[in-house]
Design a protein around this motif. Structure first.
Motif, mmCIF file in Angstrom:
data_model
loop_
_atom_site.group_PDB
_atom_site.id
_atom_site.type_symbol
_atom_site.label_atom_id
_atom_site.label_comp_id
_atom_site.label_asym_id
_atom_site.label_seq_id
_atom_site.Cartn_x
_atom_site.Cartn_y
_atom_site.Cartn_z
ATOM 1 N N SER A 4 31.613 52.765 51.498
ATOM 2 C CA SER A 4 31.749 54.221 51.384
ATOM 3 C C SER A 4 32.305 54.630 50.025
ATOM 4 O O SER A 4 32.118 55.749 49.597
ATOM 5 C CB SER A 4 32.626 54.764 52.519
ATOM 6 N N ARG A 5 32.979 53.718 49.295
ATOM 7 C CA ARG A 5 33.528 54.055 47.987
ATOM 8 C C ARG A 5 32.512 53.880 46.873
ATOM 9 O O ARG A 5 32.718 54.337 45.762
ATOM 10 C CB ARG A 5 34.754 53.199 47.694
ATOM 11 N N VAL A 6 31.398 53.180 47.130
ATOM 12 C CA VAL A 6 30.365 52.966 46.124
ATOM 13 C C VAL A 6 29.373 54.118 46.224
ATOM 14 O O VAL A 6 28.849 54.389 47.294
ATOM 15 C CB VAL A 6 29.647 51.621 46.345
ATOM 16 N N PRO A 7 29.107 54.829 45.099
ATOM 17 C CA PRO A 7 28.184 55.971 45.177
ATOM 18 C C PRO A 7 26.769 55.513 45.491
ATOM 19 O O PRO A 7 26.323 54.446 45.060
ATOM 20 C CB PRO A 7 28.257 56.595 43.786
ATOM 21 N N SER A 8 26.050 56.311 46.252
ATOM 22 C CA SER A 8 24.672 55.966 46.588
ATOM 23 C C SER A 8 23.762 56.437 45.457
ATOM 24 O O SER A 8 24.061 57.372 44.726
ATOM 25 C CB SER A 8 24.259 56.612 47.913
ATOM 26 N N VAL A 9 22.629 55.755 45.311
ATOM 27 C CA VAL A 9 21.676 56.038 44.247
ATOM 28 C C VAL A 9 20.327 56.340 44.889
ATOM 29 O O VAL A 9 19.884 55.621 45.773
ATOM 30 C CB VAL A 9 21.555 54.812 43.303
ATOM 31 N N PRO A 43 24.066 49.894 48.400
ATOM 32 C CA PRO A 43 25.075 49.868 47.347
ATOM 33 C C PRO A 43 25.955 48.612 47.454
ATOM 34 O O PRO A 43 26.353 48.220 48.551
ATOM 35 C CB PRO A 43 25.896 51.129 47.594
ATOM 36 N N ILE A 44 26.189 47.962 46.317
ATOM 37 C CA ILE A 44 27.088 46.817 46.285
ATOM 38 C C ILE A 44 27.943 46.911 45.011
ATOM 39 O O ILE A 44 27.554 47.552 44.036
ATOM 40 C CB ILE A 44 26.335 45.465 46.305
ATOM 41 N N THR A 45 29.075 46.264 45.038
ATOM 42 C CA THR A 45 29.942 46.220 43.875
ATOM 43 C C THR A 45 29.618 44.966 43.076
ATOM 44 O O THR A 45 29.518 43.873 43.633
ATOM 45 C CB THR A 45 31.421 46.185 44.312
ATOM 46 N N VAL A 46 29.442 45.125 41.764
ATOM 47 C CA VAL A 46 29.104 44.017 40.886
ATOM 48 C C VAL A 46 30.149 43.949 39.789
ATOM 49 O O VAL A 46 30.548 44.971 39.235
ATOM 50 C CB VAL A 46 27.704 44.219 40.258
ATOM 51 N N TYR A 47 30.593 42.750 39.493
ATOM 52 C CA TYR A 47 31.533 42.542 38.398
ATOM 53 C C TYR A 47 30.828 41.785 37.293
ATOM 54 O O TYR A 47 30.164 40.784 37.545
ATOM 55 C CB TYR A 47 32.755 41.738 38.871
ATOM 56 N N ARG A 48 30.952 42.272 36.059
ATOM 57 C CA ARG A 48 30.388 41.587 34.899
ATOM 58 C C ARG A 48 31.531 41.181 33.991
ATOM 59 O O ARG A 48 32.513 41.902 33.871
ATOM 60 C CB ARG A 48 29.463 42.513 34.119
ATOM 61 N N TYR A 49 31.360 40.050 33.345
ATOM 62 C CA TYR A 49 32.354 39.636 32.364
ATOM 63 C C TYR A 49 31.625 38.985 31.198
ATOM 64 O O TYR A 49 30.500 38.521 31.321
ATOM 65 C CB TYR A 49 33.394 38.699 32.962
ATOM 66 N N ARG A 50 32.282 38.998 30.059
ATOM 67 C CA ARG A 50 31.740 38.367 28.865
ATOM 68 C C ARG A 50 32.773 37.385 28.359
ATOM 69 O O ARG A 50 33.924 37.752 28.127
ATOM 70 C CB ARG A 50 31.442 39.420 27.804
#
Length: 156
Positions: A4-9, A43-50
């Motif tokens: 519910s915290r991730v905005p829908s697209v 909707p899913i949460t994705v984490y990116r790192y460099r």
């Protein structure tokens, strides 16, 4: 619920984002992205790192310059340090930098004979090269790569 915290697209926003991505790649076709049929958007949460790393390499090579009476820091002043024992300034983080530093106590003066003339060269930690007599410095012989100097035109 977590989602519910991730905005829908919407499908239009997702298709536009996909088309922008495809346009940024020169070898991707946009036809599959335009004709894509969405079955389900979740909707899913994705984490990116460099990950950035810092590496350093050191190598020594002989260099030469004409001797004009300058001070020669040679072996008479002590042993030459190993490459990793020479202090260098720390570069800015993750910036490409090439620094050339003269190796202490590794210089000497050498008399060279070249084309019946002698001159002094100041050598600092270099191989003396001469024009290849086989190909006369051209690097090629009768439209073939010179095997004597390996195409460099000069020999040690």
């Amino acid at each position: 619920m977590f989602f519910s915290r991730v905005p829908s697209v919407s499908e239009d926003v997702a298709r536009d984002a996909l088309l922008k991505f495809v346009e940024s790649k020169w070898n991707y076709s946009s036809k599959p992205a335009r004709n894509l049929t969405f079955k389900d958007l979740q909707p899913i949460t994705v984490y990116r790192y460099r990950l950035e790393t810092y590496t350093e390499t050191r190598a020594s090579a002989w260099q030469f310059e004409p001797y004009n009476g300058q001070t020669v820091d040679g072996p008479q002043y002590g042993m030459s340090p190993a490459p990793w024992d020479i202090p260098v300034s720390l570069p800015q983080r993750y910036a490409d930098k090439v620094e050339k530093i003269r190796v202490p106590h590794a210089s000497f003066v050498k008399v060279q004979l070249c084309a019946s003339r002698s001159f002094f060269s100041f050598l600092s930690c270099c191989f003396i090269t001469k024009r290849c007599t086989f190909c006369h410095g051209r690097g090629r012989i009768r439209n073939k790569h010179c095997t004597s100097c390996h195409g460099r035109g000069r020999k040690r």
